[in-house]
Motif scaffolding. Structure first.
Motif, PDB file in Angstrom:
ATOM      1  N   GLU A  62       0.862  -1.177   0.000  1.00  0.00           N
ATOM      2  CA  GLU A  62       0.000   0.000   0.000  1.00  0.00           C
ATOM      3  C   GLU A  62       0.906   1.236   0.000  1.00  0.00           C
ATOM      4  OE1 GLU A  62      -3.283   0.188  -0.162  1.00  0.00           O
ATOM      5  OE2 GLU A  62      -3.404  -1.987  -0.343  1.00  0.00           O
ATOM      6  N   PRO A  63       0.489   2.320  -0.670  1.00  0.00           N
ATOM      7  CA  PRO A  63       1.334   3.533  -0.721  1.00  0.00           C
ATOM      8  C   PRO A  63       1.670   4.004   0.685  1.00  0.00           C
ATOM      9  CG  PRO A  63      -0.484   3.681  -2.271  1.00  0.00           C
ATOM     10  CD  PRO A  63      -0.751   2.468  -1.427  1.00  0.00           C
ATOM     11  N   PRO A  64       2.885   4.516   0.910  1.00  0.00           N
ATOM     12  CA  PRO A  64       3.961   4.633  -0.080  1.00  0.00           C
ATOM     13  C   PRO A  64       4.626   3.280  -0.358  1.00  0.00           C
ATOM     14  CG  PRO A  64       4.739   5.344   2.060  1.00  0.00           C
ATOM     15  CD  PRO A  64       3.282   5.039   2.225  1.00  0.00           C
ATOM     16  N   LYS A  65       5.026   3.079  -1.604  1.00  0.00           N
ATOM     17  CA  LYS A  65       5.555   1.795  -2.034  1.00  0.00           C
ATOM     18  C   LYS A  65       7.079   1.778  -2.090  1.00  0.00           C
ATOM     19  CE  LYS A  65       1.435   0.838  -4.786  1.00  0.00           C
ATOM     20  NZ  LYS A  65       0.887   0.451  -6.098  1.00  0.00           N
ATOM     21  N   TYR A  66       7.715   2.846  -1.645  1.00  0.00           N
ATOM     22  CA  TYR A  66       9.160   2.934  -1.778  1.00  0.00           C
ATOM     23  C   TYR A  66       9.878   2.177  -0.673  1.00  0.00           C
ATOM     24  CZ  TYR A  66       8.021   6.440  -5.174  1.00  0.00           C
ATOM     25  OH  TYR A  66       7.491   7.067  -6.269  1.00  0.00           O
ATOM     26  N   VAL A  67      10.795   1.352  -1.092  1.00  0.00           N
ATOM     27  CA  VAL A  67      11.651   0.638  -0.158  1.00  0.00           C
ATOM     28  C   VAL A  67      12.858   1.503   0.172  1.00  0.00           C
ATOM     29  CG1 VAL A  67      13.059  -1.425   0.182  1.00  0.00           C
ATOM     30  CG2 VAL A  67      10.885  -1.591  -1.045  1.00  0.00           C
ATOM     31  N   LEU A  68      13.439   2.114  -0.867  1.00  0.00           N
ATOM     32  CA  LEU A  68      14.609   2.978  -0.685  1.00  0.00           C
ATOM     33  C   LEU A  68      14.776   3.874  -1.905  1.00  0.00           C
ATOM     34  CD1 LEU A  68      17.120   3.480   1.195  1.00  0.00           C
ATOM     35  CD2 LEU A  68      18.378   1.965  -0.334  1.00  0.00           C
ATOM     36  N   TYR A  69      15.136   5.141  -1.639  1.00  0.00           N
ATOM     37  CA  TYR A  69      15.486   6.062  -2.720  1.00  0.00           C
ATOM     38  C   TYR A  69      16.762   6.791  -2.319  1.00  0.00           C
ATOM     39  CZ  TYR A  69      15.406   9.890  -6.045  1.00  0.00           C
ATOM     40  OH  TYR A  69      15.741  10.780  -7.047  1.00  0.00           O
ATOM     41  N   CYS A  70      17.787   6.704  -3.153  1.00  0.00           N
ATOM     42  CA  CYS A  70      19.061   7.369  -2.878  1.00  0.00           C
ATOM     43  C   CYS A  70      19.482   8.180  -4.094  1.00  0.00           C
ATOM     44  CB  CYS A  70      20.155   6.364  -2.545  1.00  0.00           C
ATOM     45  SG  CYS A  70      19.936   5.546  -0.949  1.00  0.00           S
ATOM     46  N   SER A  71      19.992   9.359  -3.831  1.00  0.00           N
ATOM     47  CA  SER A  71      20.462  10.236  -4.905  1.00  0.00           C
ATOM     48  C   SER A  71      21.778  10.874  -4.483  1.00  0.00           C
ATOM     49  CB  SER A  71      19.417  11.320  -5.186  1.00  0.00           C
ATOM     50  OG  SER A  71      19.880  12.226  -6.168  1.00  0.00           O
ATOM     51  N   ASP A  72      22.787  10.759  -5.346  1.00  0.00           N
ATOM     52  CA  ASP A  72      24.100  11.350  -5.085  1.00  0.00           C
ATOM     53  C   ASP A  72      24.658  10.940  -3.722  1.00  0.00           C
ATOM     54  OD1 ASP A  72      24.097  12.594  -7.551  1.00  0.00           O
ATOM     55  OD2 ASP A  72      23.182  14.432  -6.785  1.00  0.00           O
ATOM     56  N   GLN A  80       9.545   6.771   1.966  1.00  0.00           N
ATOM     57  CA  GLN A  80       9.833   5.379   2.293  1.00  0.00           C
ATOM     58  C   GLN A  80       8.694   4.751   3.088  1.00  0.00           C
ATOM     59  OE1 GLN A  80      12.996   4.567   5.222  1.00  0.00           O
ATOM     60  NE2 GLN A  80      13.872   3.111   3.767  1.00  0.00           N
ATOM     61  N   HIS A  81       8.392   3.483   2.753  1.00  0.00           N
ATOM     62  CA  HIS A  81       7.382   2.760   3.526  1.00  0.00           C
ATOM     63  C   HIS A  81       7.897   2.540   4.949  1.00  0.00           C
ATOM     64  CE1 HIS A  81       4.652  -0.492   4.744  1.00  0.00           C
ATOM     65  NE2 HIS A  81       3.854  -0.058   3.785  1.00  0.00           N
ATOM     66  N   PRO A  82       7.046   2.745   5.966  1.00  0.00           N
ATOM     67  CA  PRO A  82       7.515   2.660   7.363  1.00  0.00           C
ATOM     68  C   PRO A  82       8.139   1.317   7.730  1.00  0.00           C
ATOM     69  CG  PRO A  82       5.313   3.638   7.254  1.00  0.00           C
ATOM     70  CD  PRO A  82       5.630   3.156   5.872  1.00  0.00           C
ATOM     71  N   SER A  83       7.715   0.238   7.105  1.00  0.00           N
ATOM     72  CA  SER A  83       8.225  -1.085   7.482  1.00  0.00           C
ATOM     73  C   SER A  83       9.694  -1.267   7.129  1.00  0.00           C
ATOM     74  CB  SER A  83       7.392  -2.185   6.810  1.00  0.00           C
ATOM     75  OG  SER A  83       7.551  -2.152   5.403  1.00  0.00           O
ATOM     76  N   PHE A  84      10.244  -0.383   6.283  1.00  0.00           N
ATOM     77  CA  PHE A  84      11.644  -0.528   5.880  1.00  0.00           C
ATOM     78  C   PHE A  84      12.558   0.502   6.563  1.00  0.00           C
ATOM     79  CE2 PHE A  84       9.223  -2.268   2.290  1.00  0.00           C
ATOM     80  CZ  PHE A  84       9.765  -3.534   2.250  1.00  0.00           C
ATOM     81  N   LYS A 105      17.711  -5.927   6.005  1.00  0.00           N
ATOM     82  CA  LYS A 105      18.116  -6.547   7.263  1.00  0.00           C
ATOM     83  C   LYS A 105      16.924  -7.146   8.016  1.00  0.00           C
ATOM     84  CE  LYS A 105      21.777  -3.065   7.762  1.00  0.00           C
ATOM     85  NZ  LYS A 105      22.308  -1.964   8.600  1.00  0.00           N
ATOM     86  N   ASN A 106      17.233  -8.205   8.775  1.00  0.00           N
ATOM     87  CA  ASN A 106      16.274  -8.814   9.696  1.00  0.00           C
ATOM     88  C   ASN A 106      14.929  -9.078   9.019  1.00  0.00           C
ATOM     89  OD1 ASN A 106      15.332  -9.817  12.145  1.00  0.00           O
ATOM     90  ND2 ASN A 106      14.685  -7.812  12.881  1.00  0.00           N
ATOM     91  N   VAL A 107      14.941  -9.892   7.987  1.00  0.00           N
ATOM     92  CA  VAL A 107      13.725 -10.111   7.206  1.00  0.00           C
ATOM     93  C   VAL A 107      12.709 -10.931   8.000  1.00  0.00           C
ATOM     94  CG1 VAL A 107      14.965  -9.978   5.017  1.00  0.00           C
ATOM     95  CG2 VAL A 107      14.628 -12.205   6.107  1.00  0.00           C
ATOM     96  N   SER A 108      11.449 -10.752   7.635  1.00  0.00           N
ATOM     97  CA  SER A 108      10.349 -11.521   8.220  1.00  0.00           C
ATOM     98  C   SER A 108       9.385 -11.892   7.105  1.00  0.00           C
ATOM     99  CB  SER A 108       9.630 -10.702   9.298  1.00  0.00           C
ATOM    100  OG  SER A 108       8.915  -9.625   8.708  1.00  0.00           O
ATOM    101  N   SER A 109       8.341 -12.628   7.458  1.00  0.00           N
ATOM    102  CA  SER A 109       7.364 -13.034   6.447  1.00  0.00           C
ATOM    103  C   SER A 109       6.671 -11.831   5.825  1.00  0.00           C
ATOM    104  CB  SER A 109       6.326 -13.973   7.073  1.00  0.00           C
ATOM    105  OG  SER A 109       5.670 -13.341   8.164  1.00  0.00           O
ATOM    106  N   ASN A 110       6.657 -10.708   6.528  1.00  0.00           N
ATOM    107  CA  ASN A 110       6.045  -9.493   5.977  1.00  0.00           C
ATOM    108  C   ASN A 110       6.835  -8.943   4.788  1.00  0.00           C
ATOM    109  OD1 ASN A 110       3.966  -9.475   7.907  1.00  0.00           O
ATOM    110  ND2 ASN A 110       5.226  -8.330   9.363  1.00  0.00           N
ATOM    111  N   ASP A 111       8.077  -9.377   4.635  1.00  0.00           N
ATOM    112  CA  ASP A 111       8.910  -8.893   3.537  1.00  0.00           C
ATOM    113  C   ASP A 111       8.738  -9.718   2.260  1.00  0.00           C
ATOM    114  OD1 ASP A 111      10.122  -6.807   5.041  1.00  0.00           O
ATOM    115  OD2 ASP A 111      11.425  -8.277   6.006  1.00  0.00           O
ATOM    116  N   ASN A 112       7.921 -10.768   2.316  1.00  0.00           N
ATOM    117  CA  ASN A 112       7.636 -11.530   1.106  1.00  0.00           C
ATOM    118  C   ASN A 112       7.017 -10.620   0.056  1.00  0.00           C
ATOM    119  OD1 ASN A 112       8.392 -14.278   1.633  1.00  0.00           O
ATOM    120  ND2 ASN A 112       6.729 -14.393   3.114  1.00  0.00           N
TER     121      ASN A 112
END
Length: 203
Positions: A62-72, A80-84, A105-112
């Motif tokens: 569900e939005p936000p769908k971003y896991v990570l955004y990096c620039s420069d 970023q999604h709160p779970s990450f 890091k520290n993955v769980s079933s929610n990261d599937n």
């Protein structure tokens, strides 16, 4: 039709030798498997090293769908999604040699789920939005699996020498055979004699 059959013992051995965590590619989809609590790397390699931004998303969130955004070299947690939060990073923030692999890091079933990797090249200088409007250069399916009984037995067996296991099995077999033979001949088993001697001592 040719059917391959094998003894059950051989089948179990093959299951024990099958890798629990691995990455395989099929139709441009890479599958990465892990267990709860593991730190995993979702691989992504760009063909062009002139990268100014990288974006990892997970479309099934569900939005936000971003896991990570990096620039420069700087990661922006705004979208970023709160779970990450505090659980993701790039293998190389300098984006050298086009390596934009993600550390989770520290993955769980929610990261599937399915993860998509996109990059922005130096030729595109639009930095207003943390969105890269392009097709993903890599799609990863992460499967977080609980340890199966086979996996647990495999781990137990791995810590015990094979010779010791064979000796233990042989000893148990001999004892069972002797006990059975003694009962058939009418002779009391060794442990029965011990029980009687113990009873006499107590009396």
């Amino acid at each position: 039709m040719f059917i391959l059959t094998m003894p059950s013992t051989a089948a179990v051995c093959l299951l024990l030798l099958w890798p629990v965590a691995s990455g395989t590619a099929a139709d441009d989809l890479t599958v990465v498997t892990a267990h709860p609590g593991d730190d995993v790397i979702l691989p992504c390699q760009a063909n062009d090293s002139s990268i100014i931004a990288v974006e990892w998303t997970r479309p099934d969130l569900e939005p936000p769908k971003y896991v990570l955004y990096c620039s420069d070299g700087h990661c922006d947690p705004t979208h970023q999604h709160p779970s990450f939060k505090d659980r993701v990073d790039l293998v190389d923030r300098d984006l050298k040699d086009g390596d934009v692999s993600l550390i989770l890091k520290n993955v769980s079933s929610n990261d599937n789920g399915t993860y998509e990797c996109r990059v922005k090249l130096d030729s595109s200088r639009r930095k207003k939005r943390a969105i890269i409007d392009s097709e993903p250069i890599r799609t990863i399916r992460l499967q977080v699996q609980n340890s199966s009984p086979v996996g647990r037995y495999h781990g137990l067996a791995a810590g015990v020498p094979v010779g010791l296991i064979l000796v233990a099995v042989a000893v148990v077999g001999v004892l069972m055979y002797k006990r059975h033979k003694n009962k058939r001949s009418g002779q009391p088993a060794a442990d029965d004699d011990d029980d009687e001697a113990l009873g006499d001592t107590l009396v």
